[in-house]
Design an enzyme around this catalytic site. Structure first.
Site, PDB file in Angstrom:
ATOM      1  N   TYR A   5      10.941   9.824   1.723  1.00 32.86           N
ATOM      2  CA  TYR A   5      11.158   8.427   0.670  1.00 32.86           C
ATOM      3  C   TYR A   5      10.910   8.791  -0.796  1.00 32.86           C
ATOM      4  CZ  TYR A   5       8.044   5.864   3.844  1.00 32.86           C
ATOM      5  OH  TYR A   5       6.707   5.357   4.467  1.00 32.86           O
TER       6      TYR A   5
ATOM      7  N   PRO B 116       0.697  -1.321   0.139  1.00 31.37           N
ATOM      8  CA  PRO B 116       0.051  -0.071   0.078  1.00 31.37           C
ATOM      9  C   PRO B 116       0.788   2.115  -0.385  1.00 31.37           C
ATOM     10  CG  PRO B 116      -0.464  -1.581   2.115  1.00 31.37           C
ATOM     11  CD  PRO B 116       0.459  -2.390   0.700  1.00 31.37           C
ATOM     12  N   ASN B 117       0.252   2.340  -0.789  1.00 35.66           N
ATOM     13  CA  ASN B 117       1.112   3.968  -0.266  1.00 35.66           C
ATOM     14  C   ASN B 117       2.167   3.409  -1.433  1.00 35.66           C
ATOM     15  OD1 ASN B 117      -1.348   5.397   0.797  1.00 35.66           O
ATOM     16  ND2 ASN B 117      -0.304   3.728   2.615  1.00 35.66           N
TER      17      ASN B 117
ATOM     18  N   ALA C  95       2.800  -0.535   5.075  1.00 33.75           N
ATOM     19  CA  ALA C  95       2.436  -0.767   6.815  1.00 33.75           C
ATOM     20  C   ALA C  95       1.827  -1.729   7.075  1.00 33.75           C
ATOM     21  CB  ALA C  95       0.975   0.305   7.074  1.00 33.75           C
TER      22      ALA C  95
ATOM     23  N   ARG D  30      13.046   5.377  13.186  1.00 34.56           N
ATOM     24  CA  ARG D  30      11.008   6.016  12.637  1.00 34.56           C
ATOM     25  C   ARG D  30      10.459   5.885  14.415  1.00 34.56           C
ATOM     26  NH1 ARG D  30       8.877   6.153   7.206  1.00 34.56           N
ATOM     27  NH2 ARG D  30       7.550   7.174   7.446  1.00 34.56           N
TER      28      ARG D  30
ATOM     29  N   GLU E 200      12.951  -8.798   2.732  1.00 35.12           N
ATOM     30  CA  GLU E 200      11.811  -7.543   4.120  1.00 35.12           C
ATOM     31  C   GLU E 200      12.453  -6.462   2.992  1.00 35.12           C
ATOM     32  OE1 GLU E 200      10.761  -7.716   7.703  1.00 35.12           O
ATOM     33  OE2 GLU E 200      10.242  -6.013   7.795  1.00 35.12           O
TER      34      GLU E 200
ATOM     35  N   ARG F 276       4.768  11.237  -2.688  1.00 35.14           N
ATOM     36  CA  ARG F 276       4.547  11.388  -1.081  1.00 35.14           C
ATOM     37  C   ARG F 276       5.881  10.990  -0.220  1.00 35.14           C
ATOM     38  NH1 ARG F 276       5.177   4.142   1.672  1.00 35.14           N
ATOM     39  NH2 ARG F 276       3.718   4.708   2.906  1.00 35.14           N
TER      40      ARG F 276
ATOM     41  N   ASN G 248       8.357  -5.406   0.079  1.00 40.29           N
ATOM     42  CA  ASN G 248       8.095  -4.591   0.376  1.00 40.29           C
ATOM     43  C   ASN G 248       6.738  -3.946   0.519  1.00 40.29           C
ATOM     44  OD1 ASN G 248       8.147  -1.945   2.272  1.00 40.29           O
ATOM     45  ND2 ASN G 248       9.011  -0.573   0.469  1.00 40.29           N
TER      46      ASN G 248
ATOM     47  N   HIS H  23      12.786  -1.964   2.818  1.00 43.04           N
ATOM     48  CA  HIS H  23      12.315  -0.698   3.673  1.00 43.04           C
ATOM     49  C   HIS H  23      12.634   0.445   2.579  1.00 43.04           C
ATOM     50  CE1 HIS H  23       9.043  -2.837   5.635  1.00 43.04           C
ATOM     51  NE2 HIS H  23       9.887  -3.732   6.539  1.00 43.04           N
TER      52      HIS H  23
END
Ligand code: DQA
Length: 152
Positions: A23, A10-11, A82, A112, A103, A18, A79, A105
């Site tokens: 990012y 998502p996103n 969320a 964060r 995985e 964004r 990735n 990111h």
């Protein structure tokens, strides 16, 4: 030639616009190009997909498990956005499909908010990478190539 499946959740379709301070300004199309180039230079083929739906990611992970079992796929760079921090269903899918997952990111999630420190993917991932920006997808693809070679 084996495939590497690159899945974005998502996103991540919003990359480029964004939160560029977090990012960067490169887009999902740039991610796809980076992955294709990295895969090619390791004798692999990249297939890149994005969805905002948890169930779709789960279906793709199941498919990847079957492709890996047939010897057609080296594994998945994931990735999950969320969903990383919420989805026990994705955890179970990776475990159940027995697919090697890196995985990834873009941001360093550990630097964060506290809610980004928990990952349901990490315990079932082959490896975990974070914080290398969009270019890091290429490093994750290379890592999967390394694992596939090491696994024979
Ligand atoms: C992300 C980090 C997640 O916490 C966030 O929800 C994302 C992107 C990253 O690539 O840094 O959507 O996975």
């Amino acid at each position: 030639m084996k495939t590497v499946l690159v899945l974005n959740g998502p996103n991540l379709n919003l990359l480029g616009t964004r939160e560029p301070a977090v990012y960067g300004s490169e887009t999902l199309a740039d991610v796809e190009r980076i992955c294709e180039e990295a895969a090619q230079s390791h004798g692999l083929r990249a297939e890149c997909r994005q969805t905002s739906y948890e169930g779709q990611l789960i279906d793709w992970i199941h498919e990847a498990g079957q492709a890996c079992a047939r010897g057609e796929m080296a594994g998945v760079v994931l990735n999950a956005g969320a969903l990383t921090h919420t989805s026990i269903a994705l955890h179970d899918a990776i475990k159940g499909a027995a697919v090697p997952v890196i995985e990834y990111h873009i941001s360093n999630v550990h630097a964060r908010e506290a809610f980004r420190h928990q990952s349901w993917i990490s315990p079932v991932a082959k490896a975990v990478m974070a914080g290398l920006g969009v270019r890091g997808y290429g490093v994750a693809v290379a890592a999967l190539a390394l694992l596939a070679g090491a696994d024979g």
